[in-house]
Design a protein around this motif. Structure first.
Motif: not given
Length: 81
Positions: A14-20, A23-30, A35-47
């Motif tokens: 994961x290197x895209x500044x926009x996606x990172x 991730x921190x703005x709208x991602x879910x975490x546990x 460890x802290x895991x932050x995840x997000x599901x995206x439908x980005x066609x560029x990935x």
């Protein structure tokens, strides 16, 4: 017999500044210390890859850069395998 390759290639990182930022703005975490895991599901066609990962280590809990680098290296290796 085909040999499975365990890799963490360029497309899986994961290197895209926009996606990172997203991730921190709208991602879910546990978390499970340390460890802290932050995840997000995206439908980005560029990935290019279905799953992308990034690893970071808090300097609040791990003061020395060498410790943080070792932890990141071990996490990447654990994910790769």
């Amino acid at each position: 017999e085909t040999k499975q390759r365990y890799t963490l290639g360029k497309t899986e990182k994961l290197k895209s500044r926009k996606l990172i930022e997203q991730l921190f703005k709208t991602g879910k975490s546990f978390s499970n210390f340390p460890f802290r895991v932050v995840y997000n599901f995206t439908a980005d066609e560029n990935v290019q890859h279905a799953v992308q990962v990034g690893f970071s280590v808090s300097s609040k809990y791990f003061k020395r850069a060498t410790d943080r680098n070792r932890i990141k290296r071990l996490m990447r290796e654990g994910y790769r395998l």
